[in-house]
Design an enzyme around this catalytic site. Sequence first.
Site, short mmCIF file in Angstrom:
data_model
loop_
_atom_site.label_atom_id
_atom_site.label_comp_id
_atom_site.label_asym_id
_atom_site.label_seq_id
_atom_site.Cartn_x
_atom_site.Cartn_y
_atom_site.Cartn_z
NE ARG A 155 -22.38 19.82 5.93
CZ ARG A 155 -21.72 19.23 4.95
NH1 ARG A 155 -20.39 19.22 4.99
NH2 ARG A 155 -22.35 18.65 3.96
CG HIS A 156 -22.29 20.62 15.02
ND1 HIS A 156 -23.02 21.42 15.87
CD2 HIS A 156 -23.00 19.47 14.87
CE1 HIS A 156 -24.12 20.78 16.23
NE2 HIS A 156 -24.13 19.61 15.65
CD GLU A 157 -16.29 26.80 12.99
OE1 GLU A 157 -15.63 26.15 12.13
OE2 GLU A 157 -16.83 27.88 12.75
#
Length: 651
Positions: free
Chosen positions: A284-286
Site C-alpha cells: 500500500r502507499h506510504e
Amino acid sequence: MAKRKLKKNNTCHSYSVASVQPKSQKEMAQTEKSATFALAAVALVVAVCVAPLAAEISSSDIHHHKHLSLKMDEAQLTVNNELSYEVQVSWMSQRCYQCLYQQLGVVPAGLEPGQPSSVNFVVSTQHEITLQINSTPIELELCKIPFHFGEHGNYSLWVKTLNASFGVNCSVVTDKDPVNSYIPILVAFLIYALLALVFAIGKKVWGLDAVRGLVLRLGSSMETERLINSELGPTRVVPPVTDNVLPPPLTSSKRLRSLDTFRGISLVIMVFVNYGGGRYWFFRHESWNGLTVADLVFPWFVFIMGTSIALSINALLRAGATRCSLLRKAVWRSLQLFIIGVLVINPNYCQGALAWENLRIPGVLQRLAWSYLVVACLDLLVARGQLDVLTVDAWWSPAIDFLLYWPAWLCVILLEVLWLFLTFQLPVPDCPAGYLGPGGIGDMGLYVNCTGGAAGFIDRLLLGEKHMYQNPSSRVIYATRIPYDPEGVLGSINSILMAFLGLQAGKIILHYRERPKSIMSRFLIWGLLLGVVSAFLTKCSTDQGFIPVNKNLWSLSYVTTLACFAFVLLMLIYYIVDVNKWWSGAPFYYPGMNSILVYVGHEVFEDYFPFHWQMSNSQSHAEHLIQNLVATSCWVIISYLLYKKKIFWKI
C-alpha cells in the site's frame, strides 16, 4: 523496525523506571508464447488449489483471556494494573513522525494486592508502536514501551510497583504466539519461481536438436497420413514439410523489447497493488514520507512514457511527419487520456446519476495526459529527425544527448524553480511557510488542517475539496481530517520532470543505438547523479531532510530517487533482454504492449468475476493475496491473447 522474534510462549519483555518521570514525546518463438500461456493458466489453477490451505493457516484458532473479534493486522492486548490508582494507556506508531499519543483506554486501579484489574484492547500489528502508561488524574508518565505486536497474537501488559520504592515496572508477556501472515507470500513466490524454472527448462529442452527433430518427424508423419486419408489428397500438391514448420526468415526490428518489458513490470505491479496487494502494508502507499512497493510503479510508468515519446517522435520525423501534425496528435491523445481518466475514477454503474459536485478531477490517467502533453511539446521544440549527420568530433560530443536539447532542459529547470517557489514561499493560511508535513496528529498536532502545505492549498483553491481525493493515505497513521489529492496540480510539475528524465533515456538510446555499452554506461551515470541529488535533498533520512521522499507530494527528492531506480532497472533489463537476449521479457512484455487497455480494464472490471469474488474469510491475508494474484494473472493472460490476435489499443 523489524518485528521481534517470539520464540516461545510467556516471553516477557520488561521495562522499568526508578521513579515517576514527567511526560515526554522487463521476440520469442511461437512455442515459447504458447508455453507462457500454459504456465500462466497453471499458475491460476495452483493458486486456487492452495487457497483452502492458506486460508486455514491464516485462520487458526486463537486463545484469548476474554475473546475479542480480531481483524486483519490486529492483536489483543490485556493490560493488568496492580497499582492503587487507575492508569491511562496511550499509543503511537513508530512510523508517525513527531506525533501525538492517541488514547487507547483507561485501566482501573487494582482491586487489592495480588488481584489486578484487567482491560482488553485491540492494537495494530502493521508497524512497531510505543505504548505509554500515564497515571490519572495527574498525567505523569509511568513507563514507555516500544513493541511490535504480531497479527492475531495475544499479549499481556503488566503494570506493577517496584517493591517499596515509588518506581513502576511495565512488562509485556506473550500469552499466545501470533500467526505468520507472511507465509502466503512465500508460498506464492515459490509457485511463481517454480513456474519460471519449468519454463526455462522447457525452453532449453525444446532447443535441443534431437527434440526438435522428433517433433518435426512426428508432425511430418501426421500431415502425410491426413493427406492420404483425404479425398483431395491424391490431387493436392503438398509443399515440403519444412515450408510449413520452419519459421520465416527473421526481419530486423528496431523496437526494443526492454522498453515494453519495463512498462509491463510497472503495470503488473500497479494492477496488483491497486487490487489490494493481499492487504499487506508494504503493498500500500506510504502514509506520508518514505517508500513502499506501491510507491515505485507510477513514476516508473511516467518515466518509460517519456522514453517512448523520444523514440516515437524521432521515428515520425524521419518518416516525414510535420511538427504541427505531431502537435495536434499529442493534444488529441492527451485529451482522450484525460477524459478516460475522469470516467475511470468516477464509476457510478449502479448508483444512479453522477453528482457533478462530487466529481473527482485529478487522477492517474489525467496526470499521464498532462505529463505527456508538456513533454511531447518540449521534445517537438528540440527533436531532430536525422541524428546520423551530427558531428562526433567536437569537444562537447560526449554530452551531445544532453547539450543538443538545452532549450527543453531550460524549460524544465524553470518549471522546477516554480515548484520550489510555490512550495516554500506561497503563503498558506494558518500554516507555516514551506510546510511539507501531513497535518493531523503529526508535528505534535500544531497544524491539523495543513495537510500537504502549499500543494493541498492550491488544490483546494483551484479544484475545491469535493473534487479531490477524499481518503488520502495520510489518514491511516496521521489521522488527517481534510481531503488531499496525491495527483494534484502542484505535483504535476514534478511528474513532468519524471517524464522528461525518461525522455533523456530515449535520447541516449537514439544517439548511441549502435553502441550498447555507451547506452548502459550513460544510464548508470544518470542513475548515480540522481542518487547523489536524492541523498543531498533527504540527508539520507526519511523525515529529516530538506525535501523528504514523499509520493503524496510528488516531491523533488521522490522524483530523483525513483528516476535513479528507473535508470538502473532499465539498464539491467536492456542488458538482459536486448543486448544478451537471455530473456524475452515474457510475461511482462505482453501487458507492456497493451498498457492503456490493461490499466483501464483492471479499473472498470475490478469488482467483476474472475477478478473479484466473495471470500470465506475477508480478514485473511492469504485469501486476499490469492484473489489479487489471480486477478493480476488474468490480465497478463488477457494481454497475451490480445497480443496473439494482434489487438492493441492505442490512443
